[in-house]
Design a protein around this motif. Structure first.
Motif, PDB file in Angstrom:
ATOM      1  N   ASN A  25       0.816  -1.211   0.000  1.00  0.00           N
ATOM      2  CA  ASN A  25       0.000   0.000   0.000  1.00  0.00           C
ATOM      3  C   ASN A  25       0.849   1.261   0.000  1.00  0.00           C
ATOM      4  OD1 ASN A  25      -2.344  -1.500   0.019  1.00  0.00           O
ATOM      5  ND2 ASN A  25      -2.548  -1.450   2.243  1.00  0.00           N
ATOM      6  N   LEU A  26       2.083   1.140   0.454  1.00  0.00           N
ATOM      7  CA  LEU A  26       2.969   2.289   0.547  1.00  0.00           C
ATOM      8  C   LEU A  26       3.866   2.432  -0.675  1.00  0.00           C
ATOM      9  CD1 LEU A  26       3.836   4.581   2.433  1.00  0.00           C
ATOM     10  CD2 LEU A  26       5.505   3.017   3.423  1.00  0.00           C
ATOM     11  N   PHE A  27       4.397   1.313  -1.174  1.00  0.00           N
ATOM     12  CA  PHE A  27       5.429   1.388  -2.205  1.00  0.00           C
ATOM     13  C   PHE A  27       4.967   0.972  -3.600  1.00  0.00           C
ATOM     14  CE2 PHE A  27       8.179   0.853   1.633  1.00  0.00           C
ATOM     15  CZ  PHE A  27       8.806   2.083   1.537  1.00  0.00           C
ATOM     16  N   ALA A  28       3.904   0.199  -3.724  1.00  0.00           N
ATOM     17  CA  ALA A  28       3.489  -0.263  -5.052  1.00  0.00           C
ATOM     18  C   ALA A  28       3.138   0.931  -5.939  1.00  0.00           C
ATOM     19  CB  ALA A  28       2.308  -1.220  -4.939  1.00  0.00           C
ATOM     20  N   ARG A  29       3.759   0.997  -7.110  1.00  0.00           N
ATOM     21  CA  ARG A  29       3.565   2.067  -8.088  1.00  0.00           C
ATOM     22  C   ARG A  29       3.895   3.444  -7.506  1.00  0.00           C
ATOM     23  NH1 ARG A  29       1.557   1.130 -12.733  1.00  0.00           N
ATOM     24  NH2 ARG A  29       0.733   3.239 -12.948  1.00  0.00           N
ATOM     25  N   ALA A  30       4.810   3.465  -6.534  1.00  0.00           N
ATOM     26  CA  ALA A  30       5.228   4.737  -5.941  1.00  0.00           C
ATOM     27  C   ALA A  30       6.161   5.482  -6.888  1.00  0.00           C
ATOM     28  CB  ALA A  30       5.943   4.484  -4.614  1.00  0.00           C
ATOM     29  N   ALA A  31       5.995   6.801  -6.940  1.00  0.00           N
ATOM     30  CA  ALA A  31       6.908   7.641  -7.726  1.00  0.00           C
ATOM     31  C   ALA A  31       8.251   7.716  -7.016  1.00  0.00           C
ATOM     32  CB  ALA A  31       6.316   9.035  -7.895  1.00  0.00           C
ATOM     33  N   VAL A  32       9.333   7.578  -7.793  1.00  0.00           N
ATOM     34  CA  VAL A  32      10.676   7.547  -7.226  1.00  0.00           C
ATOM     35  C   VAL A  32      11.589   8.462  -8.038  1.00  0.00           C
ATOM     36  CG1 VAL A  32      12.682   6.077  -6.768  1.00  0.00           C
ATOM     37  CG2 VAL A  32      10.404   5.193  -6.370  1.00  0.00           C
ATOM     38  N   VAL A  33      12.412   9.238  -7.331  1.00  0.00           N
ATOM     39  CA  VAL A  33      13.447  10.053  -7.967  1.00  0.00           C
ATOM     40  C   VAL A  33      14.779   9.325  -7.814  1.00  0.00           C
ATOM     41  CG1 VAL A  33      14.702  12.226  -7.883  1.00  0.00           C
ATOM     42  CG2 VAL A  33      12.239  12.213  -7.559  1.00  0.00           C
ATOM     43  N   LEU A  34      15.529   9.216  -8.893  1.00  0.00           N
ATOM     44  CA  LEU A  34      16.820   8.531  -8.867  1.00  0.00           C
ATOM     45  C   LEU A  34      17.919   9.540  -8.578  1.00  0.00           C
ATOM     46  CD1 LEU A  34      16.398   6.207 -11.990  1.00  0.00           C
ATOM     47  CD2 LEU A  34      15.806   5.752  -9.594  1.00  0.00           C
ATOM     48  N   ASP A  35      18.709   9.272  -7.549  1.00  0.00           N
ATOM     49  CA  ASP A  35      19.771  10.176  -7.112  1.00  0.00           C
ATOM     50  C   ASP A  35      21.114   9.473  -7.305  1.00  0.00           C
ATOM     51  OD1 ASP A  35      21.521  11.856  -5.838  1.00  0.00           O
ATOM     52  OD2 ASP A  35      20.268  12.164  -4.070  1.00  0.00           O
ATOM     53  N   PHE A  36      21.912   9.958  -8.262  1.00  0.00           N
ATOM     54  CA  PHE A  36      23.201   9.342  -8.577  1.00  0.00           C
ATOM     55  C   PHE A  36      24.375  10.114  -7.985  1.00  0.00           C
ATOM     56  CE2 PHE A  36      20.424   8.119 -12.197  1.00  0.00           C
ATOM     57  CZ  PHE A  36      20.472   6.749 -12.040  1.00  0.00           C
ATOM     58  N   ASN A  37      24.100  11.058  -7.099  1.00  0.00           N
ATOM     59  CA  ASN A  37      25.160  11.940  -6.625  1.00  0.00           C
ATOM     60  C   ASN A  37      26.112  11.279  -5.641  1.00  0.00           C
ATOM     61  OD1 ASN A  37      24.508  14.561  -7.942  1.00  0.00           O
ATOM     62  ND2 ASN A  37      22.551  14.220  -6.935  1.00  0.00           N
ATOM     63  N   ASN A  38      25.816  10.058  -5.217  1.00  0.00           N
ATOM     64  CA  ASN A  38      26.728   9.340  -4.334  1.00  0.00           C
ATOM     65  C   ASN A  38      27.739   8.497  -5.107  1.00  0.00           C
ATOM     66  OD1 ASN A  38      26.782   9.546  -1.455  1.00  0.00           O
ATOM     67  ND2 ASN A  38      26.556   7.338  -1.321  1.00  0.00           N
ATOM     68  N   LEU A  39      27.594   8.448  -6.429  1.00  0.00           N
ATOM     69  CA  LEU A  39      28.524   7.686  -7.266  1.00  0.00           C
ATOM     70  C   LEU A  39      29.706   8.556  -7.668  1.00  0.00           C
ATOM     71  CD1 LEU A  39      25.982   5.908  -9.652  1.00  0.00           C
ATOM     72  CD2 LEU A  39      26.995   5.018  -7.533  1.00  0.00           C
ATOM     73  N   LEU A  40      30.848   7.919  -7.920  1.00  0.00           N
ATOM     74  CA  LEU A  40      32.038   8.671  -8.325  1.00  0.00           C
ATOM     75  C   LEU A  40      31.862   9.275  -9.709  1.00  0.00           C
ATOM     76  CD1 LEU A  40      34.908   6.322  -7.075  1.00  0.00           C
ATOM     77  CD2 LEU A  40      34.105   8.471  -6.053  1.00  0.00           C
TER      78      LEU A  40
END
Length: 256
Positions: free
Chosen positions: A46-61
């Motif tokens: 109920n919380l995560f199914a089809r939830a909108a997500v932002v991808l954050d790549f700023n922790n990668l080198l």
């Protein structure tokens, strides 16, 4: 007489708080990331199914390639969530978003991962920190870090509603219903049942806490560290509870 023109807008554009999760990528492994997300969806659909997500790549080198991000998006969609944007970062991320035709989001209404978080260190033989002392009794609502008085919300927070206390504490004198969300940059005090989501320390304040009189929360978070109801001991359900951080771990305890 000529007909009057229809001056009403077909669509009304508003800007406000948007319920969206930030997935901070620490290892660019689509299969592993998809499996972790699939487990979250299975635990709390109920919380995560089809939830909108932002991808954050700023922790990668280094910023990933467009092909790598497309593979990750496909894997996450198959796992049950919907990547919708990239988190603002470097010029390379900006160029990547343009190539993928995705928006950039510069600031989140709640940080599910604190900005200062780094990749977890490898396990070592160092001793575990001493247990935290017993939590204190529920205190009166405090002022925010900049001296602002806390925000007091007197009516129930109903499903689909959001209440945000910027740079201060939030006190809800009634209930927070299922599907509702309360956020504060400081602490959150709920004098009724908490059935929706409560996110304290939304801008990274690790000293923030959550207090409620009757705990049934879908999700609680402090400074980005969160738990969903399925992860919380059943003996706390329906009890007066407080939530706080101790050495980066989210703790919950019943209030006397």
């Amino acid at each position: 007489m000529s007909a009057q023109p229809d001056l009403a807008q077909a669509g009304e554009l508003k800007f406000g708080q948007v319920g969206i999760a930030n997935l901070r990528i620490r290892q660019l492994d689509p299969a592993r990331l998809a499996q972790e997300m699939r487990e979250r969806v299975q635990r709390a659909p109920n919380l995560f199914a089809r939830a909108a997500v932002v991808l954050d790549f700023n922790n990668l080198l280094h910023a990933p390639s467009a092909e790598q991000v497309r593979a990750l998006i496909a894997a996450l969609r198959e796992a049950g969530v919907l990547p919708v944007a990239l988190a603002y970062g470097t010029r390379e991320i900006d160029a990547l978003a343009r190539e993928l035709d995705l928006p950039l989001l510069a600031k989140f209404r709640a940080q599910y991962e604190p900005a200062s978080t780094q990749a977890a260190p490898a396990a070592s033989a160092s001793p575990l920190p001493a247990p935290a002392p017993a939590p204190p009794a529920i205190p009166p609502a405090a002022r925010g870090g900049d001296g602002k008085p806390g925000l007091i919300h007197t009516s129930p927070v109903r499903s689909g509603q959001q209440v945000y206390a910027e740079q201060r504490d939030l006190t809800v004198l009634s209930t927070v219903g299922a599907g509702a969300e309360v956020l504060a940059d400081g602490s959150i005090h709920i004098y009724g049942a908490l059935r929706g989501r409560a996110l304290a320390g939304a801008q990274g304040n690790t000293e923030a806490r959550i207090f409620c009189r009757e705990f049934h929360a879908e999700l609680v978070a402090v400074a980005g560290h969160y738990k969903v109801l399925e992860d919380i001991p059943a003996d706390l359900h329906g009890k007066p509870v407080q939530v706080w951080l101790d050495h980066g771990q989210l703790k919950l305890a019943a209030l006397d």
